[in-house]
Design an enzyme around this catalytic site. Sequence first.
Site, mmCIF file in Angstrom:
data_model
loop_
_atom_site.group_PDB
_atom_site.id
_atom_site.type_symbol
_atom_site.label_atom_id
_atom_site.label_comp_id
_atom_site.label_asym_id
_atom_site.label_seq_id
_atom_site.Cartn_x
_atom_site.Cartn_y
_atom_site.Cartn_z
ATOM 1 N N GLU A 53 9.144 -11.410 -30.155
ATOM 2 C CA GLU A 53 10.096 -11.601 -29.060
ATOM 3 C C GLU A 53 11.237 -12.549 -29.426
ATOM 4 O O GLU A 53 12.081 -12.841 -28.572
ATOM 5 C CB GLU A 53 9.364 -12.164 -27.834
ATOM 6 C CG GLU A 53 8.353 -11.202 -27.246
ATOM 7 C CD GLU A 53 7.595 -11.817 -26.084
ATOM 8 O OE1 GLU A 53 7.886 -11.486 -24.932
ATOM 9 O OE2 GLU A 53 6.705 -12.649 -26.353
ATOM 10 N N ASP A 66 12.773 -10.121 -24.180
ATOM 11 C CA ASP A 66 13.028 -11.472 -24.691
ATOM 12 C C ASP A 66 13.775 -11.434 -26.012
ATOM 13 O O ASP A 66 14.643 -12.273 -26.264
ATOM 14 C CB ASP A 66 11.706 -12.238 -24.848
ATOM 15 C CG ASP A 66 11.273 -12.852 -23.527
ATOM 16 O OD1 ASP A 66 12.148 -13.402 -22.825
ATOM 17 O OD2 ASP A 66 10.093 -12.758 -23.184
ATOM 18 N N CYS A 104 7.208 -2.813 -26.015
ATOM 19 C CA CYS A 104 6.741 -2.876 -24.629
ATOM 20 C C CYS A 104 7.794 -3.469 -23.694
ATOM 21 O O CYS A 104 7.528 -3.699 -22.526
ATOM 22 C CB CYS A 104 5.425 -3.635 -24.523
ATOM 23 S SG CYS A 104 5.550 -5.345 -25.022
ATOM 24 N N HIS A 159 0.842 -1.203 0.000
ATOM 25 C CA HIS A 159 0.000 0.000 0.000
ATOM 26 C C HIS A 159 0.869 1.241 0.000
ATOM 27 O O HIS A 159 0.555 2.236 -0.634
ATOM 28 C CB HIS A 159 -0.894 0.017 1.237
ATOM 29 C CG HIS A 159 -1.837 -1.131 1.272
ATOM 30 N ND1 HIS A 159 -2.627 -1.452 0.195
ATOM 31 C CD2 HIS A 159 -2.106 -2.047 2.218
ATOM 32 C CE1 HIS A 159 -3.340 -2.515 0.489
ATOM 33 N NE2 HIS A 159 -3.039 -2.900 1.724
HETATM 34 C C1 PEP Z 1 9.483 -8.587 -23.270
HETATM 35 O O1 PEP Z 1 9.900 -9.738 -23.419
HETATM 36 O O2 PEP Z 1 10.108 -7.569 -23.666
HETATM 37 C C2 PEP Z 1 8.195 -8.362 -22.605
HETATM 38 C C3 PEP Z 1 7.664 -7.170 -22.549
HETATM 39 O O3 PEP Z 1 7.615 -9.432 -22.004
HETATM 40 P P1 PEP Z 1 8.061 -9.957 -20.538
HETATM 41 O O4 PEP Z 1 9.069 -8.984 -19.998
HETATM 42 O O5 PEP Z 1 6.827 -10.016 -19.726
HETATM 43 O O6 PEP Z 1 8.630 -11.279 -20.874
HETATM 44 MG MG MG Z 2 8.574 -11.415 -23.033
#
Ligand code: PEP
Ligand code: MG
Length: 552
Positions: free
Chosen positions: A437, A461, A508, A195
């Site tokens: 990935e 990844d 991402c 929290h």
């Molecule tokens: C990634 O592989 O960049 C990704 C965003 O997935 P995670 O970090 O959850 O494997």
């Molecule tokens: Mg990943």
Amino acid sequence: MLRYKGIGATKRIAIGRVFRVPGTGVLHREDAADEILFSAEKEIEKLTNALEKSRQQIRDILQKIRNANPNDKSIDIIATQLDYFDDPSFNDDAVVLITSQRLGAAEAVRRQTRELCDTFNSFEDDPYMRERAADITDAGERIFNNISGFCADIPRTLPPDTVVVAHDLVPSQTAQLDLDHVLGFVTEAGGLTSHTAIMAHSMNIAAVVGCQDLLDKACDGDSIIVDAGKGLVVLRPDEVNLRTYEKLQAKDKVVWKSYDQVKYRRILRSGGGEILVAANIGSSREAELAKEQGANGVGLFRTEFLFLSRNEMPGEDEQYEAYRAVAKVFGDAPVTIRTLDIGGDKELPYLKIPREENPFLGMRAIRLCLHYPDIFKTQLRAILRAAVHGNLQIMFPLICRMEELKEARTLLQECMAALEEDGIPYKKDIAVGMMIETPATAILAREFAKEVDFFSIGTNDLTQYTLVVDRGNPLLSGLYDTMNPAVLRLIKFTIEAAHEVNITCCVCGEFAADPQALPLLVEYGLDEFSVGIDTIAETKAGLLGLVGLSAE
Ligand code: PEP
Ligand code: MG
């Protein structure tokens, strides 16, 4: 001068004076009933009265918070205490202890609370469950105090420039604090989902959690520095440290003020088109924080966190509620729900996968979902249903082969057909995307682009699989470099392949929040940066410092 290292829950710097919130520690005190005077009826009556008093106190606290801010996020958390008071573990079981073991009411509550907490704490790898133990302790201590007439209330008014130092802070405590004067939090317990951490995020103040043994050494009024970015706390700093940090704090304030000015703005390319800065989240609760930080949507909802924090698989309705909650927070803005990415370093205690020599090359993510179609379909149905309430899109992780994508899409079609047949509302034209990935997928990006509505590059990844470097191995961290030309070329090629068929491309992975990566990714034409909540405003500010981008 004493220095402590903890976990920085935010990135801010605070210099202030200590205000201690001592843990009452009541749950560690033995309090057996006096044998001669023992009366089970009396003890049960004490328990019943204390429960009623506790309920009333929580209702009063809730009323106060609602009066101050009806949308205050702590309302729901504090309200769950009312459930604990009605929970059989807090009353029926305590009554059994009183009658069968001749325990005093306070001792019975103490044992019940400890037992429940131990159960939650036993999920060692699950920070969410451990945080719930803190809620139970809070409720248990309240009942205990009400039985023994002990008052643990915190004074509401605090002096200016206060840094709250506590063993752990629970919502019913923070609700009593005059937060206007609080510059920072330091707690001995707690993790990044505590929290305290969540509160500090939304207040955008300094917070360091997991800072052990500080409470005993700190005194009210001590001067204290909290450097949350470094997870560092300096108690009773000397002049040199104080002066250094005063300068850093002044800089920090200017920088964050500049972030505040841009965080709710849209970022536009001079040649046309918008660049989205979206959030990576792991729970529906984080969605609100992300929105507050100015996220233009969610680029990655790591749904595995819904699955990790428990003993059994979340059902369709439960998942539906979680996805719907995020959809509602973001309204028309896109929210990308990534389907379950379990395996690799993330295990589910209730799903036994045979031991693998190389889990990152094994039964992971989409492979696992295709192997367990029932689990996958439950999640797909929940997403399809929740998508009616906002702009949800589906994203498949770790697709390597075209067959996997096709199979996943077939299962999605089957879910749609089943919902249709049952007359259950769902989003028919939901956007479907995939993560890039692996090098194999990036190299085939042109082919994949024709089959999906968007790409999202998981650089975490992609880097490990391209360079053959375990992303979690600290010994190899020098080799783990997304700036390596091989990785950059795959990223560039993927973005171009997406644009050739007019689909969008997001990044991402952590790379999206790397200030050095921003100019490169903008030059490659990236449409969306999806970053951790802490770095949304910083990323927007970084982008706006580049030529050819402006704010609206
Ligand atoms: C990634 O592989 O960049 C990704 C965003 O997935 P995670 O970090 O959850 O494997
Ligand atoms: Mg990943």
